[in-house]
Design an enzyme around this catalytic site. Structure first.
Site, PDB file in Angstrom:
ATOM      1  CB  ILE A   1      10.348   8.990  10.559  1.00  0.00           C
ATOM      2  CG1 ILE A   1       9.986  10.093  11.564  1.00  0.00           C
ATOM      3  CG2 ILE A   1      11.803   8.557  10.716  1.00  0.00           C
ATOM      4  CD1 ILE A   1      10.119   9.669  13.022  1.00  0.00           C
ATOM      5  CG  HIS A   2       4.393  11.072   9.219  1.00  0.00           C
ATOM      6  ND1 HIS A   2       3.614  12.107   8.711  1.00  0.00           N
ATOM      7  CD2 HIS A   2       3.535  10.042   9.475  1.00  0.00           C
ATOM      8  CE1 HIS A   2       2.352  11.721   8.665  1.00  0.00           C
ATOM      9  NE2 HIS A   2       2.270  10.477   9.116  1.00  0.00           N
TER      10      HIS A   2
ATOM     11  CG  ASP B   1      38.891  28.651  -1.719  1.00  0.00           C
ATOM     12  OD1 ASP B   1      37.651  28.708  -1.891  1.00  0.00           O
ATOM     13  OD2 ASP B   1      39.408  28.503  -0.601  1.00  0.00           O
TER      14      ASP B   1
ATOM     15  CE  LYS C   1      -3.631   2.340   2.660  1.00  0.00           C
ATOM     16  NZ  LYS C   1      -4.507   2.263   3.874  1.00  0.00           N
TER      17      LYS C   1
ATOM     18  NE  ARG D   1      17.815   2.256   5.779  1.00  0.00           N
ATOM     19  CZ  ARG D   1      17.811   2.794   7.015  1.00  0.00           C
ATOM     20  NH1 ARG D   1      18.833   3.545   7.411  1.00  0.00           N
ATOM     21  NH2 ARG D   1      16.790   2.609   7.809  1.00  0.00           N
TER      22      ARG D   1
ATOM     23  CG  ASP E   1      21.531   2.106  14.737  1.00  0.00           C
ATOM     24  OD1 ASP E   1      21.550   0.948  15.175  1.00  0.00           O
ATOM     25  OD2 ASP E   1      20.618   2.538  14.021  1.00  0.00           O
TER      26      ASP E   1
END
Length: 330
Positions: free
Chosen positions: A259-260, A307, A39, A92, A193
């Site tokens: 995440i949303h 530069d 879905k 991923r 993590d």
């Protein structure tokens, strides 16, 4: 506008190893879509995040891994050629240390199409990259994973990886140069993590990640790859999300994980360069073009000696601005 775009092309040619095919891919927001959900995969073409990550790793339960692999492989072929809102659709896979990467790639290789990017979590050492390259060659065959437009995005998620980050990034870039394997384009900081690894307690202020985030972005910019910031986990705190997105942009990050879908508009607007910054970049590009025509070398602009890193900054700002305008994104 045409003259500044011409100047961008001149800027691109000035950098060793930069090819026309290596177009700039905006990654202001990365949004995860678990491959275990058909879905949610069906919504991928309509998602407005710059980079959509089809997720096989942390966002998928162990019991659902097999289903997720098959769904992801089918999605790659279904999405190929479809209109979409995202600049990039990546996959991923699971990490080297998980022992599941080989299983992921064996199923993904059944798809006729590669993703725009393969996304590799928890890269802890240069030796991990050797294993990654060998595993991709084994499951995909060398011809499918070399000299392709598919990019690599990798995650740094441990104290060991953070300290060894210059060697890890350098190894990834050299692997592309020597073999044609996927070009490393961006690195993502996995704060959850990392905190677990060092035994830190997550706080709303984020001070436990202060050193790590600053070292991380410095390492990315030293090797001219995009730096993607950590997740902001409080979905209801829009002001906090905006604050930390703007802080990340000001520190040099080029994007942030989300995440949303509700987080995407705030993050993407926060990582747009300001009008003043775009004007600076365009004027610098035009000044560079004029100096090239005159055959001059080093030059000053607005009282500052120019530069290579500043030229690259200007090029990336203009490319991001043009890409977003062309796609009609906010």
């Amino acid at each position: 506008m045409r003259s500044s775009l011409s100047s961008v092309r001149q800027l691109s040619s000035a950098f060793q190893g930069v090819k026309e095919s290596a177009r700039y891919v905006p990654r202001r927001a990365l949004l995860y879509v678990p491959a275990s959900s058909e879905k949610m995969l069906a919504k991928v073409p309509s998602i407005h995040a710059d980079s959509v990550v089809i997720e096989l790793e942390d966002g998928v339960a162990i019991a659902a891994k097999d289903t997720a692999r098959k769904n992801a492989a089918a999605a790659l072929d279904k999405l190929a050629g479809q209109p979409r809102k995202a600049f990039e659709i990546g996959v991923r896979v699971n990490s080297v240390s998980s022992g599941m990467m080989e299983d992921d790639l064996r199923v993904l290789a059944r798809a006729q199409n590669l993703p725009d990017a393969f996304m590799i979590p928890k890269v802890d050492s240069p030796e991990d990259l050797a294993y990654i390259f060998d595993t991709f060659k084994k499951e995909y065959t060398p011809s499918r994973v070399t000299d392709t437009k598919t990019r690599m995005v990798m995650w740094i998620e441990s104290a060991r990886a953070l300290l060894d980050m210059p060697r890890i990034v350098s190894t990834a870039l050299n692997l592309h140069k020597s073999t044609g394997f996927f070009k490393l384009d961006a690195v993502v900081f996995g704060s959850d993590d990392y905190c677990a690894d060092i035994g830190a307690t997550r706080t709303s202020e984020g001070l436990e990640n202060l050193y790590a985030r600053q070292r991380f972005v410095a390492c990315c910019k030293a090797f001219q790859v995009q730096a993607i910031d950590s997740v902001y986990i409080d979905l209801k705190d829009e002001e906090g999300l905006r604050k930390y997105s703007e802080q990340g942009r000001n520190w040099g990050f080029t994007g942030k994980q989300t995440i949303h879908p509700s987080q995407v508009p705030i993050v993407q607007s926060s990582f747009l360069p300001s009008t003043e910054r775009i004007e600076w970049a365009r004027e610098l590009a035009e000044a560079y073009g004029e100096h090239q025509k005159e055959g001059k070398g080093a030059f000053s602009f607005r009282g500052q000696m120019i530069d290579r890193p500043l030229l690259l900054q200007a090029m990336n700002i203009i490319q991001l601005d043009e890409a977003v305008k062309e796609a009609g994104k906010q």
